[in-house]
Design a protein around this motif. Structure first.
Motif, PDB file in Angstrom:
ATOM      1  N   SER A 180     -26.089  72.217 -26.594  1.00 61.13           N
ATOM      2  CA  SER A 180     -26.529  71.959 -25.227  1.00 61.13           C
ATOM      3  C   SER A 180     -26.170  73.145 -24.332  1.00 61.13           C
ATOM      4  O   SER A 180     -25.026  73.613 -24.337  1.00 61.13           O
ATOM      5  CB  SER A 180     -25.868  70.687 -24.675  1.00 61.13           C
ATOM      6  OG  SER A 180     -26.268  69.557 -25.425  1.00 61.13           O
ATOM      7  N   VAL A 181     -27.165  73.611 -23.573  1.00 56.50           N
ATOM      8  CA  VAL A 181     -26.978  74.756 -22.684  1.00 56.50           C
ATOM      9  C   VAL A 181     -27.428  74.374 -21.284  1.00 56.50           C
ATOM     10  O   VAL A 181     -28.527  73.826 -21.099  1.00 56.50           O
ATOM     11  CB  VAL A 181     -27.763  75.985 -23.174  1.00 56.50           C
ATOM     12  CG1 VAL A 181     -27.586  77.157 -22.209  1.00 56.50           C
ATOM     13  CG2 VAL A 181     -27.317  76.384 -24.579  1.00 56.50           C
ATOM     14  N   ARG A 182     -26.580  74.647 -20.312  1.00 59.74           N
ATOM     15  CA  ARG A 182     -26.906  74.404 -18.909  1.00 59.74           C
ATOM     16  C   ARG A 182     -27.431  75.696 -18.304  1.00 59.74           C
ATOM     17  O   ARG A 182     -26.727  76.700 -18.239  1.00 59.74           O
ATOM     18  CB  ARG A 182     -25.667  73.922 -18.144  1.00 59.74           C
ATOM     19  CG  ARG A 182     -25.889  73.650 -16.659  1.00 59.74           C
ATOM     20  CD  ARG A 182     -24.565  73.171 -16.053  1.00 59.74           C
ATOM     21  NE  ARG A 182     -24.688  72.803 -14.658  1.00 59.74           N
ATOM     22  CZ  ARG A 182     -24.437  73.604 -13.634  1.00 59.74           C
ATOM     23  NH1 ARG A 182     -24.055  74.870 -13.862  1.00 59.74           N
ATOM     24  NH2 ARG A 182     -24.557  73.175 -12.384  1.00 59.74           N
ATOM     25  N   LEU A 183     -28.690  75.670 -17.860  1.00 65.03           N
ATOM     26  CA  LEU A 183     -29.317  76.835 -17.240  1.00 65.03           C
ATOM     27  C   LEU A 183     -29.285  76.655 -15.730  1.00 65.03           C
ATOM     28  O   LEU A 183     -29.649  75.601 -15.215  1.00 65.03           O
ATOM     29  CB  LEU A 183     -30.762  76.975 -17.720  1.00 65.03           C
ATOM     30  CG  LEU A 183     -30.931  77.114 -19.239  1.00 65.03           C
ATOM     31  CD1 LEU A 183     -32.394  76.943 -19.627  1.00 65.03           C
ATOM     32  CD2 LEU A 183     -30.400  78.458 -19.713  1.00 65.03           C
ATOM     33  N   LEU A 184     -28.835  77.678 -15.028  1.00 66.88           N
ATOM     34  CA  LEU A 184     -28.670  77.598 -13.575  1.00 66.88           C
ATOM     35  C   LEU A 184     -29.301  78.813 -12.918  1.00 66.88           C
ATOM     36  O   LEU A 184     -29.145  79.939 -13.389  1.00 66.88           O
ATOM     37  CB  LEU A 184     -27.174  77.536 -13.227  1.00 66.88           C
ATOM     38  CG  LEU A 184     -26.791  77.666 -11.743  1.00 66.88           C
ATOM     39  CD1 LEU A 184     -27.306  76.483 -10.935  1.00 66.88           C
ATOM     40  CD2 LEU A 184     -25.279  77.803 -11.596  1.00 66.88           C
ATOM     41  N   ALA A 185     -30.013  78.575 -11.842  1.00 68.98           N
ATOM     42  CA  ALA A 185     -30.554  79.666 -11.026  1.00 68.98           C
ATOM     43  C   ALA A 185     -30.352  79.316  -9.559  1.00 68.98           C
ATOM     44  O   ALA A 185     -30.659  78.195  -9.132  1.00 68.98           O
ATOM     45  CB  ALA A 185     -32.031  79.892 -11.320  1.00 68.98           C
ATOM     46  N   ALA A 221     -31.471  71.542 -18.177  1.00 69.12           N
ATOM     47  CA  ALA A 221     -30.760  71.300 -19.426  1.00 69.12           C
ATOM     48  C   ALA A 221     -31.635  71.739 -20.590  1.00 69.12           C
ATOM     49  O   ALA A 221     -32.816  71.403 -20.652  1.00 69.12           O
ATOM     50  CB  ALA A 221     -30.392  69.822 -19.556  1.00 69.12           C
ATOM     51  N   ALA A 222     -31.058  72.491 -21.499  1.00 68.94           N
ATOM     52  CA  ALA A 222     -31.799  72.966 -22.665  1.00 68.94           C
ATOM     53  C   ALA A 222     -31.005  72.662 -23.922  1.00 68.94           C
ATOM     54  O   ALA A 222     -29.774  72.553 -23.890  1.00 68.94           O
ATOM     55  CB  ALA A 222     -32.054  74.464 -22.550  1.00 68.94           C
ATOM     56  N   THR A 223     -31.724  72.517 -25.003  1.00 66.47           N
ATOM     57  CA  THR A 223     -31.098  72.319 -26.309  1.00 66.47           C
ATOM     58  C   THR A 223     -31.541  73.439 -27.233  1.00 66.47           C
ATOM     59  O   THR A 223     -32.734  73.709 -27.374  1.00 66.47           O
ATOM     60  CB  THR A 223     -31.485  70.964 -26.916  1.00 66.47           C
ATOM     61  OG1 THR A 223     -31.063  69.923 -26.034  1.00 66.47           O
ATOM     62  CG2 THR A 223     -30.832  70.773 -28.278  1.00 66.47           C
TER      63      THR A 223
END
Length: 823
Positions: free
Chosen positions: A366-371, A405-407
């Motif tokens: 699980s990866v949290r992507l933030l901009a 949220a990315a997987t």
């Protein structure tokens, strides 16, 4: 150093304490750098050899792309903050160099050379290294980086001291010419590169050397104490902060203000008279067709308002369009700088944070992507690509956090994360590197990258970020650590070496840590012929990730003396894995996961000791206590309270660790209690300490009470580990409980010893003498003196290297030293 264990997820993992320059200062420096085109390279041998003030001057003051090539990673250095040695020491010092570069603004390169310890001559160094391969590495870096000016830190003469210092200059001079010769190293498939000039930064490490440098003819002077109002620091102050990142070497530096004169002399190439960059065009004029790019970048710099940085973004975007059409080696770096400058002007923050710092290939991550766009400029987040591109299509409203949220599903064939120079067993003095192109990177590239595709004011912009684990520590705040790919379970033997003092079987523990839920299988311990292990396998089952268990085997050695290698492995899901994982964690560097084969040394040697209960005064850090436990000793680490008020009579011997007198004021304050313990029948063994005072500062009187009777320690060492040893006395200490012979000095690693006693009171008996080839004999390697009913021993032989590395004779000799006070 922490082995991955019960503290797996909860151990303190601290990122670099030194934040990089940010905000308007960073933007201003970036705009300045975008106006210049040119590179400078410095070459020396080790981490902390570099002139950080000069690097800061070129990178922050002249706004040039600047780099330091350290031929080694400093593996042979002494660790003043922990017990790591060898390859792990190299991992620490690599990260310390990268922390220093974040401060002074330069970049970092390495060759494949290994720091094999102190060398007294260039001839020894070049004989131990594969001279042609290391020369090829230096040429590779020059051809890749393409410096206009190369600066040597050392002269290549015995004046440099360390043989590796001398060799770095010798190879630098050879590489300056070889890099320009198309007939040299054509297999690199790189264009030859001829730097404008090669300079020597005249050594001035002491006042005497500085005075000699000032008298040199045809020198070029440069004041590196110049103040930079953008950063609010002089280059000398920046240098001190940068140099202070080398904490493992105790290189904390005072931030001196004011003039700091350095001198340089021409070595080769076009000579300079007044300026190190004399005759080097550092403008965009050296790039064909760049007039429009240069004009737009100059306009952006002139229009920059720190209170409204976004106002120059349209001009920077236009400059990017023009720059992208150019063909020149400098363009790739300039485009990266320009993209990051645009993001800084927008206050644009993008990040990719994994929910944990480790991942198993084939399992979801699980990866949290933030901009976050913190400007009024219109920004559209189009997509992000980690492995596959994921459409986002979101406008970034000013100040709003956009989180996605990315997987990530890395294939099961994805390689495990290993430092590229440690991926294969190293040769004795060089890393086994098959692909020279990896030397473009100072460290292993991130396991995964996230590429953010954005549109800014109608123009495309791509920002690349490593996928890492971002978390909050209750004491140190927000921290990050690199993401690593691991096996489903790691395995480690409980000790680096196992001592079999007789032919009886002994227990060998194997630690297993799950890196994913429901990790189950069997563990194996393999031994060579002549050794036996029971049972053949041990089953294990771990329900949760980070859970750990220990399985035990009985190993029976041969009846005679032998040295062997034990190897452990686990089988999970039908596949075998044999990697251990060590987490190297210190406050000033990002935590480093280091994978290696799960092996340990097994030593079958007859050894006895009469001292069983040992008090150990840990100094700078070493692994001697673990080794003494292999002798069957019960070892207690002594605290300040133990030394001040504890009952020392419970011990048979007290041992002081490396540099204990340098680092433990409580030891110095209570040393008479320690000597009283010896007088009552105990044994005191003192390992090496460092002479303080002089150029490096410190207290020159700190070792005055390191022995019960006077002796003087000098900066003298035996660097050749095979140097012959002469026994100076037929002493009982060499006869019982183990009869010591020259055989016990075979198989030593890196060195014999360091900081020998140069003179000593007649009440001491010297046991050994030794010398490096062609040098004077040193007689202060091990001193013995009776004290009352007990005994004192000073031995600066490198036990901290020999015992953890399982050198058979080292165990036998040290067992005798521990027994010195026994009748």
């Amino acid at each position: 150093m922490l082995r991955l264990g019960l503290l797996f997820l909860f151990s303190l993992a601290l990122a670099s304490a030194q934040r990089p320059i940010t905000g308007s200062a960073k933007i201003q420096l970036s705009l300045e750098r975008l106006q210049t085109v040119g590179n400078v390279l410095m070459i020396a041998a080790h981490p902390d050899d570099e002139n950080t003030a000069l690097l800061a001057y070129f990178a922050r003051g002249r706004h040039l792309r600047t780099a330091y090539l350290s031929l080694t990673r400093g593996e042979g250095g002494q660790n003043l903050i922990g017990s790591e040695q060898g390859e792990l020491m190299g991992v620490i010092r690599t990260q310390e160099l990268l922390a220093a570069r974040r401060v002074d603004g330069a970049e970092q390169f390495f060759s494949r050379a290994v720091d094999f310890g102190f060398s007294k001559t260039a001839a020894e160094t070049l004989a131990k290294w594969d001279r042609e391969k290391i020369l090829s590495d230096v040429v590779f870096v020059i051809r890749t980086f393409q410096p206009d000016v190369i600066v040597l830190r050392f002269s290549g003469t015995p004046r440099d001291g360390h043989g590796q210092h001398q060799a770095s200059s010798i190879l630098g001079k050879e590489a300056f010419a070889a890099a320009a010769d198309p007939a040299r190293f054509p297999e690199q498939k790189l264009r030859p590169w001829k730097a404008k000039r090669l300079l020597l930064n005249v050594p001035s490490f002491t006042p005497q050397m500085q005075a000699e440098a000032e008298k040199m003819p045809n020198k070029i002077g440069l004041d590196l104490g110049v103040y930079d109002p953008i950063t609010g620091l002089s280059f000398g102050e920046v240098a001190a902060i940068s140099r202070s990142q080398h904490r493992s070497q105790a290189m904390g530096a005072r931030e001196d203000r004011g003039s700091q004169k350095n001198y340089f002399v021409n070595v080769a190439g076009d000579p300079a008279a007044t300026d190190l960059l004399e005759g080097v065009d550092t403008s965009w004029a050296r790039v064909p067709g760049s007039a429009e790019t240069a004009k737009l970048l100059a306009q952006a710099k002139a229009a920059y308002n720190p209170r409204q940085p976004e106002a120059i973004v349209p001009t920077l975007l236009s400059a990017r369009q023009a720059m992208a059409k150019l063909t020149h080696p400098a363009i790739a770096d300039k485009l990266r700088t320009l993209d990051e400058t645009i993001a800084d002007c927008l206050g644009l923050f993008v990040d990719a944070s994994a929910d944990k710092y480790y991942a198993v290939p084939g399992a979801p991550l699980s990866v949290r992507l933030l901009a976050v766009n913190r400007s009024p400029v219109a920004v559209q987040w189009n997509s992000v690509a980690i492995q596959d591109s994921q459409a986002i299509n979101k406008p970034l409203a000013q100040g709003a956090n956009e989180v996605v949220a990315a997987t990530v599903n890395a294939p099961s064939s994805h390689p495990f994360t290993r430092q590229y120079w440690l991926a294969k067993p190293k040769l004795e003095t060089m890393y086994a590197i098959d692909d020279q192109t990896v030397l473009r990177d100072a460290e292993q590239p991130a396991a995964l990258f996230a590429r953010f595709q954005l549109t800014v004011a109608g123009q495309p912009l791509e920002l690349t970020r490593p996928v890492w684990h971002r978390y909050t520590d209750r004491i140190y705040g927000e921290l990050t650590r690199p993401l690593v790919f691991t096996p489903p379970a790691t395995v480690a033997l409980s000790e680096k070496s196992f001592l079999f003092a007789d032919a009886k079987p002994r227990e060998v523990a194997v630690q297993i840590t799950a890196m994913q839920p429901k990790a189950a299988g069997v563990a194996r311990l393999r031994v060579p012929a002549g050794w036996a292990v029971q049972p053949p396998v041990q089953p294990f089952s771990l329900a949760d990730a980070a859970e750990q268990t220990t399985v035990k085997f009985q190993v029976t050695p041969p009846s005679g003396e032998a040295v062997a290698s034990l190897s452990a492995a686990v089988e999970v899901g039908g596949r075998e894995y044999a990697l251990s994982m060590i987490s190297v964690e210190y406050p000033h560097i990002p935590p480093q996961a280091v994978f290696s084969e799960a092996t340990a040394k097994a030593v079958r040697v007859d050894v006895r000791t009469l001292s069983r209960k040992i008090g150990y005064v840990m100094g700078a850090g070493d692994e001697v206590p673990q080794a003494l436990r292999q002798l069957g000793c019960d070892v207690t680490l002594l605290s300040a309270n133990d030394l001040a008020t504890g009952d020392l009579r419970q011990f048979d011997a007290i041992v002081t660790g490396v540099r204990a007198f340098n680092t433990r004021s409580d030891l110095r304050a209570n040393i008479q209690r320690v000597y009283d313990f010896a007088a009552a029948g105990g044994t005191v063994v003192v390992q090496y300490n460092v002479v303080e005072g002089g150029f490096w500062g410190g207290n020159p009187k700190i070792l005055e009470k390191a022995g019960p009777y006077p002796f003087t320690t000098a900066n003298e060492r035996i660097t050749v580990e095979e140097s012959p040893v002469e026994f100076l006395a037929t002493h009982p200490l060499l006869q019982k409980p183990n009869r010591i012979t020259n055989k016990d000095f075979e198989g030593w690693v890196q060195e014999r010893g360091l900081y020998f006693a140069s003179s000593f009171d007649e009440r001491y008996t010297s046991l050994f003498s030794m010398s490096d080839p062609g040098e004077k004999t040193l007689k202060g390697g091990t001193l013995y003196a009776p004290i009352g009913k007990g005994a004192y021993v000073f031995s600066p032989l490198s036990w901290f290297r020999q015992l953890p590395n399982g050198v058979p004779g080292a165990f036998r000799i040290f067992a005798n030293l521990l027994s010195a006070g026994k009748p």
